[in-house]
Design a protein around this motif. Structure first.
Motif, PDB file in Angstrom:
ATOM      1  N   PHE A  91       1.887 -66.695 -24.032  1.00  0.00           N
ATOM      2  CA  PHE A  91       1.153 -66.636 -24.963  1.00  0.00           C
ATOM      3  C   PHE A  91      -0.303 -66.258 -23.758  1.00  0.00           C
ATOM      4  O   PHE A  91      -0.338 -66.248 -22.506  1.00  0.00           O
ATOM      5  N   PRO A  92      -1.646 -65.436 -24.152  1.00  0.00           N
ATOM      6  CA  PRO A  92      -1.609 -65.138 -25.585  1.00  0.00           C
ATOM      7  C   PRO A  92      -0.349 -63.244 -25.971  1.00  0.00           C
ATOM      8  O   PRO A  92      -0.226 -63.229 -25.219  1.00  0.00           O
ATOM      9  N   MET A  93      -0.166 -63.541 -27.432  1.00  0.00           N
ATOM     10  CA  MET A  93       0.594 -62.451 -28.191  1.00  0.00           C
ATOM     11  C   MET A  93      -0.718 -61.091 -28.926  1.00  0.00           C
ATOM     12  O   MET A  93      -1.157 -62.402 -30.313  1.00  0.00           O
ATOM     13  N   VAL A  94      -0.005 -60.197 -29.232  1.00  0.00           N
ATOM     14  CA  VAL A  94      -1.058 -58.823 -30.265  1.00  0.00           C
ATOM     15  C   VAL A  94      -0.553 -58.990 -31.546  1.00  0.00           C
ATOM     16  O   VAL A  94       1.096 -58.048 -31.152  1.00  0.00           O
ATOM     17  N   TYR A  95       0.019 -59.091 -32.940  1.00  0.00           N
ATOM     18  CA  TYR A  95      -0.005 -58.857 -33.954  1.00  0.00           C
ATOM     19  C   TYR A  95      -1.326 -58.471 -35.344  1.00  0.00           C
ATOM     20  O   TYR A  95      -2.404 -59.441 -34.834  1.00  0.00           O
ATOM     21  N   GLY A  96      -1.645 -57.385 -35.211  1.00  0.00           N
ATOM     22  CA  GLY A  96      -2.720 -57.068 -36.550  1.00  0.00           C
ATOM     23  C   GLY A  96      -3.703 -55.914 -36.009  1.00  0.00           C
ATOM     24  O   GLY A  96      -3.940 -55.268 -35.611  1.00  0.00           O
ATOM     25  N   ALA A  97      -4.171 -57.285 -35.376  1.00  0.00           N
ATOM     26  CA  ALA A  97      -6.069 -56.623 -35.262  1.00  0.00           C
ATOM     27  C   ALA A  97      -6.599 -55.565 -33.641  1.00  0.00           C
ATOM     28  O   ALA A  97      -6.524 -54.898 -34.003  1.00  0.00           O
ATOM     29  N   ILE A  98      -5.188 -56.179 -33.186  1.00  0.00           N
ATOM     30  CA  ILE A  98      -5.416 -55.297 -31.746  1.00  0.00           C
ATOM     31  C   ILE A  98      -3.734 -55.223 -31.258  1.00  0.00           C
ATOM     32  O   ILE A  98      -3.222 -56.123 -31.626  1.00  0.00           O
ATOM     33  N   GLU A  99      -3.402 -53.985 -30.896  1.00  0.00           N
ATOM     34  CA  GLU A  99      -1.814 -53.013 -30.412  1.00  0.00           C
ATOM     35  C   GLU A  99      -2.447 -52.672 -29.436  1.00  0.00           C
ATOM     36  O   GLU A  99      -2.809 -51.414 -29.201  1.00  0.00           O
ATOM     37  N   VAL A 100      -1.625 -52.566 -27.996  1.00  0.00           N
ATOM     38  CA  VAL A 100      -1.759 -52.359 -26.470  1.00  0.00           C
ATOM     39  C   VAL A 100      -0.599 -51.463 -26.102  1.00  0.00           C
ATOM     40  O   VAL A 100       0.479 -52.105 -25.998  1.00  0.00           O
ATOM     41  N   PHE A 101      -0.205 -50.634 -26.644  1.00  0.00           N
ATOM     42  CA  PHE A 101       0.834 -50.090 -25.841  1.00  0.00           C
ATOM     43  C   PHE A 101       0.649 -49.353 -24.640  1.00  0.00           C
ATOM     44  O   PHE A 101      -0.388 -48.548 -24.453  1.00  0.00           O
ATOM     45  N   SER A 102       1.528 -49.113 -23.458  1.00  0.00           N
ATOM     46  CA  SER A 102       1.522 -48.596 -22.324  1.00  0.00           C
ATOM     47  C   SER A 102       1.726 -46.944 -22.692  1.00  0.00           C
ATOM     48  O   SER A 102       2.611 -46.327 -23.847  1.00  0.00           O
ATOM     49  N   LYS A 103       1.528 -45.820 -21.982  1.00  0.00           N
ATOM     50  CA  LYS A 103       1.599 -44.430 -22.067  1.00  0.00           C
ATOM     51  C   LYS A 103       2.926 -44.186 -22.269  1.00  0.00           C
ATOM     52  O   LYS A 103       3.826 -43.336 -23.098  1.00  0.00           O
ATOM     53  N   GLU A 104       3.878 -45.053 -21.066  1.00  0.00           N
ATOM     54  CA  GLU A 104       5.014 -45.226 -21.499  1.00  0.00           C
ATOM     55  C   GLU A 104       5.956 -45.700 -23.167  1.00  0.00           C
ATOM     56  O   GLU A 104       7.099 -44.991 -23.629  1.00  0.00           O
ATOM     57  N   ALA A 105       5.939 -46.034 -23.559  1.00  0.00           N
ATOM     58  CA  ALA A 105       5.786 -46.665 -24.909  1.00  0.00           C
ATOM     59  C   ALA A 105       5.417 -45.942 -25.797  1.00  0.00           C
ATOM     60  O   ALA A 105       6.193 -45.693 -26.842  1.00  0.00           O
ATOM     61  N   MET A 106       4.461 -44.984 -25.690  1.00  0.00           N
ATOM     62  CA  MET A 106       3.859 -43.436 -26.736  1.00  0.00           C
ATOM     63  C   MET A 106       4.934 -43.744 -26.556  1.00  0.00           C
ATOM     64  O   MET A 106       5.501 -42.594 -27.490  1.00  0.00           O
ATOM     65  N   GLN A 107       5.084 -42.740 -25.368  1.00  0.00           N
ATOM     66  CA  GLN A 107       6.098 -41.212 -25.040  1.00  0.00           C
ATOM     67  C   GLN A 107       7.849 -41.977 -25.684  1.00  0.00           C
ATOM     68  O   GLN A 107       8.076 -41.113 -26.493  1.00  0.00           O
ATOM     69  N   LYS A 108       8.019 -43.136 -25.658  1.00  0.00           N
ATOM     70  CA  LYS A 108       9.136 -43.835 -25.761  1.00  0.00           C
ATOM     71  C   LYS A 108       9.066 -43.257 -27.801  1.00  0.00           C
ATOM     72  O   LYS A 108      10.205 -42.454 -28.778  1.00  0.00           O
ATOM     73  N   TYR A 109       8.276 -43.639 -27.937  1.00  0.00           N
ATOM     74  CA  TYR A 109       7.675 -43.908 -29.410  1.00  0.00           C
ATOM     75  C   TYR A 109       8.257 -42.710 -29.738  1.00  0.00           C
ATOM     76  O   TYR A 109       8.929 -42.121 -31.311  1.00  0.00           O
ATOM     77  N   PHE A 110       7.265 -41.545 -30.122  1.00  0.00           N
ATOM     78  CA  PHE A 110       7.317 -40.532 -30.718  1.00  0.00           C
ATOM     79  C   PHE A 110       8.171 -39.513 -30.023  1.00  0.00           C
ATOM     80  O   PHE A 110       9.035 -38.648 -30.704  1.00  0.00           O
ATOM     81  N   GLN A 111       9.643 -39.613 -29.149  1.00  0.00           N
ATOM     82  CA  GLN A 111      10.711 -39.021 -29.033  1.00  0.00           C
ATOM     83  C   GLN A 111      12.165 -39.692 -29.730  1.00  0.00           C
ATOM     84  O   GLN A 111      12.482 -38.733 -30.306  1.00  0.00           O
ATOM     85  N   LEU A 112      11.704 -41.237 -30.724  1.00  0.00           N
ATOM     86  CA  LEU A 112      12.131 -42.303 -30.856  1.00  0.00           C
ATOM     87  C   LEU A 112      12.156 -42.119 -32.585  1.00  0.00           C
ATOM     88  O   LEU A 112      12.807 -42.694 -33.044  1.00  0.00           O
TER      89      LEU A 112
ATOM     90  N   LEU B 121       1.916 -46.184 -43.936  1.00  0.00           N
ATOM     91  CA  LEU B 121       0.590 -45.666 -43.466  1.00  0.00           C
ATOM     92  C   LEU B 121       0.568 -45.339 -41.426  1.00  0.00           C
ATOM     93  O   LEU B 121      -0.253 -44.638 -41.312  1.00  0.00           O
ATOM     94  N   PHE B 122       1.226 -46.406 -40.954  1.00  0.00           N
ATOM     95  CA  PHE B 122       0.589 -46.226 -39.464  1.00  0.00           C
ATOM     96  C   PHE B 122       1.326 -45.213 -39.013  1.00  0.00           C
ATOM     97  O   PHE B 122       1.259 -44.970 -38.025  1.00  0.00           O
ATOM     98  N   MET B 123       2.745 -44.410 -39.637  1.00  0.00           N
ATOM     99  CA  MET B 123       3.758 -43.706 -38.948  1.00  0.00           C
ATOM    100  C   MET B 123       2.928 -42.274 -38.833  1.00  0.00           C
ATOM    101  O   MET B 123       3.157 -41.543 -38.011  1.00  0.00           O
ATOM    102  N   ASN B 124       2.553 -42.247 -40.165  1.00  0.00           N
ATOM    103  CA  ASN B 124       1.578 -41.176 -40.090  1.00  0.00           C
ATOM    104  C   ASN B 124       0.328 -41.206 -39.069  1.00  0.00           C
ATOM    105  O   ASN B 124      -0.946 -39.618 -38.584  1.00  0.00           O
ATOM    106  N   LEU B 125      -0.863 -42.671 -38.956  1.00  0.00           N
ATOM    107  CA  LEU B 125      -1.166 -42.463 -37.846  1.00  0.00           C
ATOM    108  C   LEU B 125      -1.322 -42.115 -36.799  1.00  0.00           C
ATOM    109  O   LEU B 125      -0.751 -41.189 -35.663  1.00  0.00           O
ATOM    110  N   TRP B 126       0.245 -42.487 -36.284  1.00  0.00           N
ATOM    111  CA  TRP B 126       1.284 -41.870 -34.906  1.00  0.00           C
ATOM    112  C   TRP B 126       1.156 -40.641 -34.631  1.00  0.00           C
ATOM    113  O   TRP B 126       0.715 -40.707 -34.046  1.00  0.00           O
ATOM    114  N   GLN B 127       1.244 -40.685 -36.124  1.00  0.00           N
ATOM    115  CA  GLN B 127       1.893 -38.490 -35.542  1.00  0.00           C
ATOM    116  C   GLN B 127       0.619 -38.033 -35.323  1.00  0.00           C
ATOM    117  O   GLN B 127       0.419 -36.809 -34.922  1.00  0.00           O
ATOM    118  N   ALA B 128      -0.506 -38.109 -36.205  1.00  0.00           N
ATOM    119  CA  ALA B 128      -1.721 -37.599 -35.633  1.00  0.00           C
ATOM    120  C   ALA B 128      -1.821 -38.181 -34.647  1.00  0.00           C
ATOM    121  O   ALA B 128      -2.845 -37.018 -33.597  1.00  0.00           O
TER     122      ALA B 128
END
Length: 90
Positions: free
Chosen positions: A62-83, A1-8
């Motif tokens: 502390f504190p850390m994000v799981y679930g309701a909110i997730e935050v990614f840097s532009k470079e993290a997004m680039q890396k995810y889309f590449q891999l 489900l989330f992989m489809n979200l990130w693909q969109a």
């Protein structure tokens, strides 16, 4: 489900115009000014996933994000889309 979200998100092509991408669950409330303040100490030019979770209050991270909110840097997004193809093979 989330992989489809990130693909969109990737296909839409707007994510790379911003330094951070924030994924928020539909039942969550965020205050953008507080998120901005929380992100100030982070390096904006490396792949980063900002954690926010109350599970480990004694942790130096502390504190850390799981679930309701997730935050990614532009470079993290680039890396995810590449891999992303590697994730799909799992």
């Amino acid at each position: 489900l989330f992989m489809n979200l990130w693909q969109a998100v990737s296909k839409k092509g707007v994510w790379d115009k911003f330094e951070w991408t924030v994924k928020v669950d539909p039942d969550a409330v965020i205050l953008p000014d507080r998120v901005r303040d929380h992100l100030k100490p982070f390096n904006w030019h490396s792949p980063q996933f900002v954690e926010n979770c109350n599970s480990f209050p004694n942790s130096p991270d502390f504190p850390m994000v799981y679930g309701a909110i997730e935050v990614f840097s532009k470079e993290a997004m680039q890396k995810y889309f590449q891999l992303e193809w590697k994730c799909r093979q799992m």
